[in-house]
Motif scaffolding. Structure first.
Motif, PDB file in Angstrom:
ATOM      1  N   ALA A  48       0.826  -1.206   0.000  1.00  0.00           N
ATOM      2  CA  ALA A  48       0.000   0.000   0.000  1.00  0.00           C
ATOM      3  C   ALA A  48       0.860   1.255   0.000  1.00  0.00           C
ATOM      4  O   ALA A  48       0.602   2.208  -0.740  1.00  0.00           O
ATOM      5  N   VAL A  49       1.908   1.263   0.835  1.00  0.00           N
ATOM      6  CA  VAL A  49       2.697   2.483   0.947  1.00  0.00           C
ATOM      7  C   VAL A  49       3.475   2.734  -0.341  1.00  0.00           C
ATOM      8  O   VAL A  49       3.565   3.864  -0.807  1.00  0.00           O
ATOM      9  N   LEU A  50       4.018   1.666  -0.933  1.00  0.00           N
ATOM     10  CA  LEU A  50       4.765   1.871  -2.176  1.00  0.00           C
ATOM     11  C   LEU A  50       3.839   2.366  -3.283  1.00  0.00           C
ATOM     12  O   LEU A  50       4.199   3.273  -4.037  1.00  0.00           O
ATOM     13  N   ASN A  51       2.668   1.785  -3.374  1.00  0.00           N
ATOM     14  CA  ASN A  51       1.735   2.253  -4.392  1.00  0.00           C
ATOM     15  C   ASN A  51       1.382   3.711  -4.170  1.00  0.00           C
ATOM     16  O   ASN A  51       1.265   4.487  -5.124  1.00  0.00           O
ATOM     17  N   ALA A  52       1.228   4.093  -2.902  1.00  0.00           N
ATOM     18  CA  ALA A  52       0.959   5.495  -2.609  1.00  0.00           C
ATOM     19  C   ALA A  52       2.161   6.340  -3.025  1.00  0.00           C
ATOM     20  O   ALA A  52       2.015   7.419  -3.604  1.00  0.00           O
ATOM     21  N   GLN A  53       3.334   5.817  -2.759  1.00  0.00           N
ATOM     22  CA  GLN A  53       4.546   6.572  -3.060  1.00  0.00           C
ATOM     23  C   GLN A  53       4.701   6.752  -4.571  1.00  0.00           C
ATOM     24  O   GLN A  53       5.072   7.828  -5.038  1.00  0.00           O
ATOM     25  N   ILE A  54       4.409   5.702  -5.318  1.00  0.00           N
ATOM     26  CA  ILE A  54       4.506   5.803  -6.771  1.00  0.00           C
ATOM     27  C   ILE A  54       3.542   6.874  -7.283  1.00  0.00           C
ATOM     28  O   ILE A  54       3.917   7.741  -8.076  1.00  0.00           O
ATOM     29  N   ALA A  55       2.318   6.816  -6.748  1.00  0.00           N
ATOM     30  CA  ALA A  55       1.342   7.815  -7.181  1.00  0.00           C
ATOM     31  C   ALA A  55       1.837   9.206  -6.833  1.00  0.00           C
ATOM     32  O   ALA A  55       1.762  10.136  -7.643  1.00  0.00           O
ATOM     33  N   THR A  56       2.367   9.353  -5.633  1.00  0.00           N
ATOM     34  CA  THR A  56       2.832  10.671  -5.211  1.00  0.00           C
ATOM     35  C   THR A  56       3.988  11.149  -6.083  1.00  0.00           C
ATOM     36  O   THR A  56       4.077  12.317  -6.427  1.00  0.00           O
ATOM     37  N   SER A  57       4.851  10.233  -6.467  1.00  0.00           N
ATOM     38  CA  SER A  57       6.006  10.661  -7.243  1.00  0.00           C
ATOM     39  C   SER A  57       5.597  11.104  -8.642  1.00  0.00           C
ATOM     40  O   SER A  57       6.327  11.806  -9.320  1.00  0.00           O
ATOM     41  N   GLN A  58       4.430  10.684  -9.093  1.00  0.00           N
ATOM     42  CA  GLN A  58       3.949  11.137 -10.393  1.00  0.00           C
ATOM     43  C   GLN A  58       3.485  12.580 -10.332  1.00  0.00           C
ATOM     44  O   GLN A  58       3.586  13.312 -11.299  1.00  0.00           O
ATOM     45  N   SER A  59       2.923  12.951  -9.174  1.00  0.00           N
ATOM     46  CA  SER A  59       2.161  14.183  -9.120  1.00  0.00           C
ATOM     47  C   SER A  59       2.591  15.102  -7.997  1.00  0.00           C
ATOM     48  O   SER A  59       2.114  16.218  -7.898  1.00  0.00           O
TER      49      SER A  59
END
Ligand SMILES: Nc1ncnc2c1ncn2[C@@H]1O[C@H](COP(=O)(O)OP(=O)(O)OP(=O)(O)O)[C@@H](O)[C@H]1O
Ligand SMILES: Nc1ncnc2c1ncn2[C@@H]1O[C@H](COP(=O)(O)OP(=O)(O)OP(=O)(O)O)[C@@H](O)[C@H]1O
Ligand SMILES: [Mg+2]
Ligand SMILES: [Mg+2]
Lengths: 295, 306, 301, 295, 301
Positions: free
Chosen positions: A244-255
């Motif tokens: 969950a945290v990595l997926n959140a991090q990936i999303a955050t790094s996009q935007s």
């Protein structure tokens, strides 16, 4: 208390006066407590909302739309994070089983008495000391990158596998201490009673001591499970775990938008609160009912 | 994993937005193409970086920097070669260190008026305080520009696949040959996006938090290949992997031209000047010179066929 | 003496104790309305008091009227009434679970009563407006399990209440505490931790800790039940001594010999009421109530 | 046992035979245990050392020279990491003080009984549930980036400060549960005894219940402190805090050599082992002496 | 009968019990060498046995010779010798700390002795080669604190040893256990958890748990000390019944009335030795040893 029926008692007028007085006092106290709580929370809320950064803060951390919108690559962040959480849960459950086995073995080894068992005990002590002392992240790096580096052909190479091993060994050390505390909290008289019935040391542990010890530390074990659940994400330093945290991090790094993190946090809390409630309930059922009573 | 299909549409959005926001669409696009094409002319010494300050509104007394009179430049800790050398931004060595000092010079700050500040990746994008711009291989994208400002691009990124000699993908020549490989990329970079969009591998890529971890996984053969920007690809395969090999550059999707830009706080008063400075450096050939000096100028890995 | 309550002349030994009506039994005077148990409240107290050299107060120091206390559906105290004159030693007996401990806890305001009135020295201490902490510091209580504070030395255990409740200076508190330890024969254990003492010694410290507050009334809850049989004697001797010195005491115990030898009055609790009450020679030797008879048969048999 | 002097006893010949027999058996058992331990450890060691990757593994993870050499920039990695550890320790100590205060307040609030205190209790429950459930990293991100983003002028802005606040609130929630367990494990009779002496509720807590409760959970508190020490490194997600792990990471980034991490891990273990020994000693002194005895 | 030990004809009531020499007292026969206590070992047993209808075995079921047990510098058992014939009920008395519990624990092999020999049915059970678990399953022990397994139902408590130690099938074990519960009057509590029972009931379950193994010898360690006074009776009644049925018993107790009424022989422990031994009417009513006199004075008060 609930009924005044059972034995036909009903409060005397004096008692009714007292009850009324107490009710009044209690109401006033509750009101004061409630009002002051609300005021404190309210003041904080007003301060936050009226701060000059509030709008940007809200956009950065509470951009609900962003999490639930379909992204350009067709994914929905909320779903990705949820899938990640499901992975956290699966890893945690599987790891927990291994942890309990490792931990029980270490706890039993450390509970052995007498010089005969020194070597086994020393092994167990060395293990728990080492792995309790090491920062989790270092253990993960050592196992996740170190073991595959050895290129022993029949050992698996997967970072996920070795990451899980690292978690299991780290948590195993902690949990073995918890179990040991549980086992050692069982009064020796239980052991004496069991041995005097003719049960062997092993049988005594198996049927008498361990079941009681585990029960006694169940709240602590559940707490550790909650921690484990949250720490499964650490495996992602090894590169493989879309938790969950990595997926959140990936999303955050996009935007550069932090809402996915907040959303992930929320999911964790929703998941862990029932667990902590169960923990509390077990703890309460076992221990005293608080310092309670009426004084 | 389900995220591959809508990729190409996204790509075009990005580049369009980049142009608009930097306010210099022509310069930016032209610059990038010239940068890529003219690599052979690197080192022609067109400008040097010296002396050519922008003037106008972009001087130390007009710029509202965090510390007046000083340009505070942020970068992360640690920083990796070849972008900076010896984890020391102040030595002027490495492409980004050189670019940072050249930009400072364009804005009228001599070397001793430049202060460096080390900030983490998250700190830079979430707090946006305490420095004037951050140089740390930030790719420009429309999504990011909603939260931060960025200058025009100072480097045109080509994503490159590297591997170790003898791995299943050593010698691959087409993207199709990479589909079944276990690939990895760094989080926070557009390498990951490119990997997913262009290669669309059958197994989800590994995502690493720093170069050392990625290199280690590659050495351990836990992954077959790694997608990184071209300079990093050269650095890793030559300096850090015993038998590293470059497989090839990823073909770009139509108009997708990825660039690194300076990161600035949202609505920073310096954004316009930073863009001007970068554009000036591109125009006067400084970027090419730095490229030649620090990135060997060899952006010449074979391009994988689609 | 009926409407006593206010501190009156302590030398007045003549007034009979029976028929008390607590002066502050409540704004409406209804406290005595559920009279089932009130016939037991003072039976024989005066006589016993004079024969045993204790209980010669002016009025009841303590009155309990129609006390009720329940836990949920369970009502250990249904309707309890009793009085204790000053210097009187009352022994509570009764089967396990008959509510002896509950009664003592109610008197010490460790429980909130459901109904009824308890007065101490004429003041209704069950009134919710009363400062319960003040009342408790006037009533000493000693528990079956000693309940010494294990993290403090014996001396600190005794000094705690004087220092924190009554604000006594450190030197004075220490002197008082040492005097009290001397009194219970444990001056040499002042620096010891409770767990370094035998059960009997711990219980004597607990008694000293209660006495140092100079309580008007002492409550003893099976203070010898947890002791090794050989150590029972030393604690009972201390209780007997206190009685001789005129302390007003309520003692819940299973030690029939103590009841027989020291009590001014014995109260037998059963079914939430005072089932029988009177001087020990009557209650213990010639019980009227069949429940008392059965209980005593089991205990002495 | 040790002496046969005190009362002039010396073992009978039969007893001497028994003792000799037992000694023999014990020696044999110890030998077996020792040999099997050594064999297990040895086999693993041989496997590792003879693996094809061993040389590379050693270079990557156990390159002692690298850690102690003077680097090109004049620093010595070993020293830098050590300095970092000292920062970890200082942060941990300061945070621990704040944690204990927050935790005690929450524990006392949760220990209050009766409907009057509902609002306070609800606040405390909400706090502990939320912060126990959230992954630490998310708490740090929220506080470290969220609070400064609000731009409330009179609040501090420093990442270190807010990182510490995040740690304090996270750990505060855990520690409050530990303290609550300690407080509630004190038998109600202690409270009754204190109240019956005339001490108020507050005084009873202050002088009787809390001191005993804290003592009882001291091992758990020390364990949490060890965890805290290891987690202080997390603050570097908020801003560059040169703790032991970051310094190791910096060194690794230059050479892709993982020895600095191993070295940092070692330092942590050296630091935490005495702490865990103290913890064990306290736990042992308080509890039973193991399931021990001679059976 | 001296060198008995092997199960011999149980009807043979004629042989005297005195002067036993344990048949398997050790390879070198030195077990009896420290004779200070050996004069107490069987005094009066026969007479008591016959008057009380118990102890008419063929030889001593249990012999303890010159037993020593220390904890560090502390030597609770210095030199203990005693015998118990089959069907005999021996009561151990002695001050707190005199080593009664330690002695029983030694006999049950819960402690490793420092010296001396214990034989059960002629076998030296202190021999390190003996399978201690087998011996323990032949000797039942009941503790002051019941020590039921709180995580199991009453029935499971009783079934545990038959199932796991003797490998009895589930149905048989259950039937045996139920029969035993019937026997102690608690068949209706089979499904209950131990903590749902009163102390007296728990202790009866503990006795049933020991009896279901059909032990040759039962050891009772102050089995009534933790009980409410009213519950003592039901447990002592059960012990008395067992005695009547011919169980060989060693009972450590502070209940002098039980010693007086049920014991075949009373042993008084002091200073790590058997200070006095004999039929209850002798030891309790006319003690010779000044230590016994002092102890009894304190106990009977
Ligand atoms: N806090 C409580 N909650 C519920 N029930 C209680 C509580 N305290 C006591 N009781 C019940 O009230 C009844 C009376 O208990 P109490 O301790 O007063 O009896 P007692 O006469 O002191 O008995 P004993 O001789 O065993 O001490 C018992 O049935 C007990 O289980
Ligand atoms: N495991 C042990 N370690 C050290 N000393 C012990 C141990 N067990 C018992 N003792 C000591 O041995 C002595 C004898 O104890 P034991 O329990 O046998 O006495 P007892 O006669 O049963 O006393 P009581 O009537 O109090 O039960 C005591 O002084 C006790 O403190
Ligand atoms: Mg009671
Ligand atoms: Mg004993």
């Amino acid at each position: 208390m609930s009924t005044s029926t059972n034995d036909g008692w009903s409060p005397s007028p004096l008692q009714q006066q007292r009850d009324a007085y107490r009710l009044g006092r209690a109401r006033r106290s509750t009101l004061i407590a409630a009002v002051s709580s609300v005021v404190v929370v309210g003041v904080i809320a007003v301060l936050v909302v009226n701060s000059s950064g509030w709008d940007r803060f809200r956009e950065t951390f509470f951009d609900v739309g962003y999490v639930f919108e379909r992204q350009r690559d067709g994914t929905v962040i909320a779903l990705e994070v949820l899938k990640g959480l499901w992975l956290n849960v699966r890893i945690a459950v599987i790891a927990e089983i291994a942890i309990l086995i490792v931990a029980l073995a270490a706890a039993l080894a450390r509970s052995l008495r007498g010089p005969v068992w020194f070597p086994l005990r020393a092994l167990a002590i060395g293990y728990t000391d080492l792995f309790r002392g090491l920062p989790q992240i270092l253990v993960l790096l050592m196992f996740g990158f170190g073991m595959p580096a050895l290129q022993i052909s029949w050992l698996p190479n997967s970072a996920l596998f070795w990451g899980a091993v690292g978690l299991v060994l780290s948590y195993g050390a902690y949990v073995s201490e918890v179990l040991r505390a549980g086992i050692e909290s069982i009064h020796p008289s239980q052991r004496a009673a069991s041995r005097s019935l003719g049960l062997t040391h092993g049988q005594t542990m198996r049927y008498v001591v361990v079941p009681q010890g585990v029960r006694r530390v169940l709240p602590a074990l559940l707490n550790d499970f909650v921690s484990l659940l949250k720490d499964t994400g650490l495996i992602s330093v090894l590169g493989v775990v879309y938790d969950a945290v990595l997926n959140a991090q990936i999303a955050t790094s996009q935007s550069y938008n932090y809402t996915p993190y907040v959303y992930a946090g929320l999911l964790f809390v929703i998941l862990t609160i029932p667990l902590t409630r169960v923990t509390d309930w077990i703890a309460r059922r076992q221990g005293f009912h608080g310092v309670g009573g009426t004084v | 994993g389900s995220s591959d299909s809508a990729g190409s549409g996204g790509g075009s959005d990005t580049s369009a937005a980049t142009g608009q926001t930097t306010g210099a669409p022509a310069g930016s696009d032209a610059g990038s193409s010239s940068g890529a094409a003219g690599s052979g002319a690197a080192g022609s010494g067109a400008a040097g970086s010296g002396g050519a300050a922008l003037g106008g509104d972009c001087t130390p007394d007009k710029l509202q920097t965090t510390t007046p009179g000083t340009l505070t430049i942020a970068t992360s800790e640690p920083v990796y070669e070849p972008w900076m050398v010896d984890n020391d931004p102040t030595n002027g060595k490495g492409y980004e260190s050189a670019v940072a000092y050249a930009v400072a010079e364009q804005l009228g700050y001599p070397k001793d008026k430049v202060a460096w500040k080390r900030v983490g990746f998250d700190e830079a994008v979430a707090r946006q305080q305490g420095w004037d711009f951050d140089i740390n291989q930030f790719s420009i994208s429309q999504d990011r520009l909603k939260r931060v400002d960025m200058s025009s691009g100072y480097y045109d990124v080509t994503q490159t696949v590297i591997t170790t000699k003898g791995s299943p993908i050593d010698g691959a020549t087409s993207v199709g040959q990479l589909k079944d490989a276990k690939l990895g990329a760094m989080i926070g970079t557009t390498s990951l996006t490119a990997l997913n969009d262009v290669i669309a591998p059958n197994s989800k890529p590994s995502v690493f938090k720093d170069n050392a971890a990625a290199a280690q996984a590659l050495k351990n053969k836990q992954i077959d290949g790694l997608v990184v920007d071209l300079p990093t690809a050269f650095y890793m395969t030559s300096a850090q992997l015993d038998n590293g090999a470059i497989v090839g550059q990823l073909p770009g999707t139509t108009s997708e031209k990825e660039q690194f830009g300076l990161l600035l706080a949202k609505n920073s008063p310096i954004t316009a000047c930073a863009t001007k400075a970068v554009d000036a450096l591109r125009a006067n050939g400084s970027l090419e010179k730095f490229n030649a000096e620090w990135l060997s100028g060899k952006d010449t890995a074979p391009v994988l066929t689609k | 003496m009926s409407a006593a309550g206010q501190p009156t002349d302590p030398t007045d030994l003549t007034k009979p104790l029976a028929g008390q009506q607590p002066s502050s039994s409540g704004p409406d005077g209804t406290a005595g309305a559920h009279g089932a148990g009130s016939d037991h409240t003072a039976a024989g107290a005066h006589g016993a008091g004079s024969t045993k050299g204790g209980g010669g107060g002016t009025g009841p120091l303590l009155t309990v009227s129609n006390l009720r206390k329940s836990y949920g559906d369970h009502v250990p105290l249904r309707d309890i009434s009793l009085t204790a004159a000053e210097h009187e030693c009352i022994v509570l007996i009764g089967a396990s679970g008959s509510g002896k401990s509950t009664l003592l806890r109610c008197i010490n305001l460790l429980e909130v009563v459901d109904d009824g009135v308890i007065t101490l020295d004429g003041t209704d201490i069950t009134d919710p407006r009363v400062n319960a902490d003040r009342v408790r510091s006037d009533v000493g209580m000693v528990f079956q399990s000693y309940n010494l504070f294990p993290h403090m030395s014996v001396l600190d255990n005794i000094m705690l209440a004087p220092r924190k409740v009554r604000g006594v200076g450190k030197a004075t508190a220490r002197a008082d505490a040492m005097a009290m330890l001397e009194r219970v024969g444990l001056a040499n254990k002042a620096k010891a931790r409770p767990d370094q003492l035998s059960g009997g010694q711990q219980q004597r410290v607990a008694i000293a800790r209660a006495l140092v507050n100079k309580p008007r009334l002492m409550l003893f809850d099976e203070v010898t039940s947890a002791l090794d049989p050989e150590l029972v004697g030393e604690v009972l001797a201390l209780l007997t001594e206190l009685k001789t010195e005129g302390m007003t005491m309520l003692v819940a115990t299973h030690e029939m010999s103590f009841a027989r030898d020291v009590a001014d009055r014995v109260l037998f609790l059963a079914d939430g009421q005072v089932a029988e009450s009177g001087p020990p020679e009557q209650v213990l030797a010639a019980p009227q109530d069949p429940r008392t008879q059965r209980f005593l048969r089991r205990m002495l048999g």
